[in-house]
Design an enzyme around this catalytic site. Structure first.
Site, PDB file in Angstrom:
ATOM      1  N   GLN A  82       0.934 -27.191  14.769  1.00  0.00           N
ATOM      2  CA  GLN A  82      -0.360 -26.615  14.378  1.00  0.00           C
ATOM      3  C   GLN A  82      -0.895 -25.684  15.483  1.00  0.00           C
ATOM      4  OE1 GLN A  82      -2.306 -26.521  11.680  1.00  0.00           O
ATOM      5  NE2 GLN A  82      -0.823 -27.643  10.443  1.00  0.00           N
ATOM      6  N   SER A  83      -0.008 -24.969  16.137  1.00  0.00           N
ATOM      7  CA  SER A  83      -0.381 -24.183  17.310  1.00  0.00           C
ATOM      8  C   SER A  83      -1.353 -23.042  17.002  1.00  0.00           C
ATOM      9  CB  SER A  83       0.880 -23.602  17.957  1.00  0.00           C
ATOM     10  OG  SER A  83       0.552 -22.692  18.980  1.00  0.00           O
TER      11      SER A  83
END
Length: 345
Positions: A82-83
């Site tokens: 989920q960068s």
């Protein structure tokens, strides 16, 4: 400090807002011993340019400019599933007419899903060219270099953006932020006593520290670790701050005592929700209608709340929270953030 000698792309027209949070301040005070707490201010770096803002935008202004100077046609970077950083890097590549590739590290086993919501949805929507998934503990620089080598075989030129945009060039973005804050303090007549910032890959914390020292802004910076305890985090921040200082030619040794961080709010693991984060996200949303994210800013604000309740901040001390963005990942943690799942304490 003169930043004009470094190539830079501008993704944000004006300074991000510096605001007082009256309702949050009152709610926090009510939960502190004797009903006393700090006055909380916020720097809205969640409103920076690139879809949809966040601290990585400041770093990418300098990193993307460096990539263009080197003739790159593809940005390569890495991060967790989920960068925020990967999403921002993809956004910068689109703005500059480049392609983008990711190396995703599954820091929590089996946490990457192609059909996930949040930032992962935005990866697909905005058209990331390719994603390579590697297990936790992989050598990320080697993995990104392999992507660059594969591109070179096709006659293309990749530019590796380190995780979090955290190197000396990326750190210049938060030197620029330090200068922006200095001007806002003057224009708004605001006196800040302490600053709270997230401390992860260290680019934001280290860059801001170098900027404050170089501009002689005498305000303590308090880092809240999102993945490490101070024994491991502080040396990374110090190294980053020194690298930025050296790049700027400041002839300055960064004092080790200037690096302060706390590691009590990131557990049980990086990106894994906890109850303190849920309280912080709900509290700011319900008092000021400002969104935090579960991985970074939620845990950072949990740190500010926790320190206030421990009496770390003096009564009515002006504390500035640097909001580094990340709201898209909220949608990947909806049940957790709404309190519909049992979480660690």
């Amino acid at each position: 400090m003169d930043l004009s000698r470094f190539p830079r792309r501008r993704y944000t027209k004006d300074a991000t807002p510096l605001e007082f949070l009256p309702h949050f301040t009152n709610a926090l005070a009510a939960s502190c011993p004797n009903g006393q707490g700090p006055n909380v201010w916020i720097k809205r770096d969640d409103m920076l340019g690139l879809t949809p803002g966040g601290n990585k935008t400041r770093k990418l202004e300098f990193l993307a400019a460096d990539a263009l100077t080197q003739g790159a046609d593809t940005l390569i970077t890495c991060g967790a599933p989920q960068s925020n950083h990967c999403r921002a890097t993809l956004s910068a590549s689109i703005k500059e007419g480049m392609k983008c590739r990711f190396v995703i590290e599954e820091r929590v086993p089996d946490s990457y899903r192609e059909d996930a919501s949040g930032n992962n949805f935005l990866f697909r929507l905005m058209g990331v060219e390719a994603i390579t998934v590697v297990p936790a503990g992989s050598n990320m620089m080697e993995a990104m270099q392999k992507v660059a080598d594969d591109l070179a075989k096709q006659g293309r030129k990749g530019y590796i953006v380190p995780g979090g945009g955290s190197n000396a060039i990326g750190g210049l973005g938060y030197v620029a932020c330090a200068q922006e804050l200095q001007q806002q303090f003057f224009e708004q007549g605001v006196q800040i006593d302490k600053i709270v910032v997230g401390s992860g890959s260290s680019g934001t914390h280290g860059g801001l520290l170098a900027g404050f020292l170089g501009n002689r802004i005498n305000i303590p910076i308090v880092g809240i670790g999102v993945s490490r305890d101070p024994v491991d985090q502080d040396p990374l921040v110090h190294k980053e701050a020194q690298a930025v200082s050296d790049l700027l030619g400041l002839s300055m040794t960064v004092p080790r005592e200037a690096v302060v961080s706390f590691g009590d709010w990131w557990r049980p693991k990086y990106s894994v929700p906890n109850q303190a984060m849920v309280e912080a996200v709900q509290m700011l949303a319900r008092t000021e209608a400002i969104l935090l994210d579960p991985v970074y800013t939620g845990k950072i604000m949990a740190g500010l709340i926790g320190l206030a309740r421990k009496g770390y901040f003096a009564k009515n001390e002006n504390v500035l929270f640097i909001h580094t963005g990340g709201a898209p990942s909220l949608h990947a943690y909806e049940a957790e953030v709404l309190g519909l799942k049992d979480l660690p304490g």
